[in-house]
Design a protein around this motif. Structure first.
Motif, short mmCIF file in Angstrom:
data_model
loop_
_atom_site.label_atom_id
_atom_site.label_comp_id
_atom_site.label_asym_id
_atom_site.label_seq_id
_atom_site.Cartn_x
_atom_site.Cartn_y
_atom_site.Cartn_z
N ILE A 1 51.21 39.90 55.07
CA ILE A 1 49.93 40.48 54.69
C ILE A 1 49.37 39.61 53.58
O ILE A 1 50.11 38.85 52.94
N TYR A 2 48.08 39.68 53.34
CA TYR A 2 47.52 38.93 52.20
C TYR A 2 46.65 39.85 51.36
O TYR A 2 46.14 40.87 51.84
N PHE A 3 46.54 39.50 50.10
CA PHE A 3 45.72 40.25 49.15
C PHE A 3 44.55 39.38 48.73
O PHE A 3 44.68 38.17 48.56
N TYR A 4 43.41 40.00 48.52
CA TYR A 4 42.24 39.27 48.03
C TYR A 4 42.36 38.94 46.55
O TYR A 4 41.85 37.91 46.10
N ASN A 5 43.02 39.80 45.78
CA ASN A 5 43.24 39.51 44.36
C ASN A 5 44.27 38.40 44.24
O ASN A 5 45.40 38.53 44.71
N THR A 6 43.88 37.28 43.64
CA THR A 6 44.74 36.09 43.64
C THR A 6 46.05 36.31 42.88
O THR A 6 47.10 35.82 43.29
N LYS A 7 45.99 37.04 41.77
CA LYS A 7 47.21 37.30 41.00
C LYS A 7 48.17 38.17 41.81
O LYS A 7 49.38 37.92 41.85
N THR A 8 47.63 39.19 42.45
CA THR A 8 48.45 40.06 43.29
C THR A 8 49.03 39.28 44.47
O THR A 8 50.19 39.46 44.84
N GLU A 9 48.22 38.41 45.05
CA GLU A 9 48.69 37.60 46.18
C GLU A 9 49.88 36.74 45.78
O GLU A 9 50.87 36.65 46.52
N ALA B 1 37.92 42.13 46.99
CA ALA B 1 37.65 41.87 48.41
C ALA B 1 36.32 41.18 48.69
O ALA B 1 36.28 40.25 49.51
N PRO B 2 35.20 41.58 48.07
CA PRO B 2 33.93 40.92 48.41
C PRO B 2 33.95 39.42 48.17
O PRO B 2 33.44 38.65 49.01
N VAL B 3 34.53 38.98 47.06
CA VAL B 3 34.61 37.55 46.78
C VAL B 3 35.64 36.88 47.69
O VAL B 3 35.39 35.82 48.28
N GLY B 4 36.81 37.51 47.83
CA GLY B 4 37.86 36.94 48.66
C GLY B 4 37.45 36.80 50.11
O GLY B 4 37.82 35.83 50.79
N PHE B 5 36.67 37.75 50.61
CA PHE B 5 36.20 37.68 51.99
C PHE B 5 35.34 36.44 52.20
O PHE B 5 35.48 35.73 53.20
N LEU B 6 34.45 36.15 51.27
CA LEU B 6 33.58 34.97 51.38
C LEU B 6 34.40 33.68 51.29
O LEU B 6 34.14 32.72 52.02
N VAL B 7 35.40 33.66 50.42
CA VAL B 7 36.26 32.48 50.28
C VAL B 7 37.01 32.21 51.58
O VAL B 7 37.07 31.08 52.07
#
Length: 333
Positions: free
Chosen positions: A133-141, A319-325
């Protein structure tokens, strides 16, 4: 049927008083659906077994996720709805898996995805995950990937017997429960959840209760670090109040305060309606969508994140930023 639990509930009809049972016409339709689903399950499990034997002989760190593993927790495994076959392997083993499947007639989906590649083997979708699974929050990922690397090393995987005699590798109990919770979070943000997701989670929790009770402090620490505690508690609340889970000795699922109960009720309403309040129902993404359609779907994601901020705050913000990335990476890869 919409919640994918028709099979597991079917046996319960016989325990009801006559006046509470469905009409005969409905019962006949229900029985036909359940028996058809059982036949599909047998075909599905046979093909899953073929894929496992095909790949496990060459890949030592291969692990089976969800699907057949979770069905073994049900009173009748064949009455859990079937789906894709999900496998976790290292990125270095992915070419080996693809070659093995192609040699046996599988078709590989070349569309880029941040966590898996899909193959179709005899009409069975096989998802080859190099991330569970992946997380949008980079630290959590980063934290999750460290935990995943530790918990899914070949020596850390547990041996499980399913379908009578099929021996497979599976996640250890601690990581299985964290993964299932994160998987539900992912569905909340991007897709939809139903009662089958929560039933799977509850039955896995019940199966792993002894190990999780011993490792309770470690489990709670991981949930806190990954921002999953609120969702875990909400799932526990639903399992206890609506699905009759007995709370003794279950890690992190006792003594719900009023705010936790409120979040649990919120999640239960989402589950029953299969939509976030104030948002449109889930629409699958398709290739070739217009810019206007993509913009509208992104707007729906923003609304979802706003509504879910009290239940999964960390991912809802990221999520909104991570989705665009991720969309940018897929476009240029």
């Amino acid at each position: 049927m919409r919640h994918e639990i028709a099979g597991v509930l079917f046996d319960g009809i016989s325990t009801l008083p006559e006046k509470q049972r469905p009409q005969d016409e409905i019962l006949m339709q229900w029985a036909a659906y359940v028996y058809s689903a059982e036949r599909n399950y047998q075909m599905y499990s046979k093909r899953c077994s073929e894929v496992w034997h095909l790949l496990s002989s060459n890949i030592s760190s291969l692990a089976l996720m969800k699907g057949l593993l979770l069905s073994r927790h049900y009173p009748r495994p064949a009455r859990r709805n079937i789906g894709d076959m999900d496998l976790l392997l290292t990125s270095s083993a992915l070419p080996v898996a693809i070659d093995s499947l192609q040699e046996h007639g599988a078709v590989i989906d070349t569309q880029s995805d941040p966590k898996h590649t899909t193959a179709v083997y005899k009409s069975l979708n096989v998802e080859l995950h190099f991330k569970s699974i992946y997380f949008y929050n980079t630290k959590t990922e980063k934290r999750f990937q460290l935990l995943e690397t530790e918990q899914t090393a070949s020596e850390a995987l547990s041996n499980e017997i399913i379908e009578g005699d099929l021996s497979v590798k599976a996640f250890p109990p601690l990581f299985e429960m964290i993964y299932l919770t994160a998987h539900i979070q992912h569905h909340l943000l991007l897709e939809e959840i139903n009662l089958r997701h929560i039933t799977d989670w509850m039955l896995a929790l019940k199966y792993n209760r002894t190990t999780l009770g011993i490792m309770e402090s470690q489990l709670i620490n991981h949930l806190d670090q990954l921002g999953l505690t609120r969702l875990w508690r909400a799932l526990g609340y639903i399992s206890v109040k609506y699905l009759a889970l007995e709370v003794d000795s279950y890690a992190g699922c006792t003594h719900f305060d009023p705010k936790e109960a409120q979040r649990g009720e919120f999640l239960f309403r989402i589950t029953l309606s299969q939509r976030i309040p104030g948002c449109r129902p889930y629409e699958p993404r398709r290739e070739g969508e217009s810019i206007i359609k993509k913009a509208r779907l992104y707007g729906e994601l923003l609304k979802r994140c706003f509504r879910l901020r009290t239940l999964i705050p960390r991912e809802a913000i990221a999520a909104p930023v991570g989705f665009l990335v991720n969309a940018y990476r897929r476009r240029w890869n």
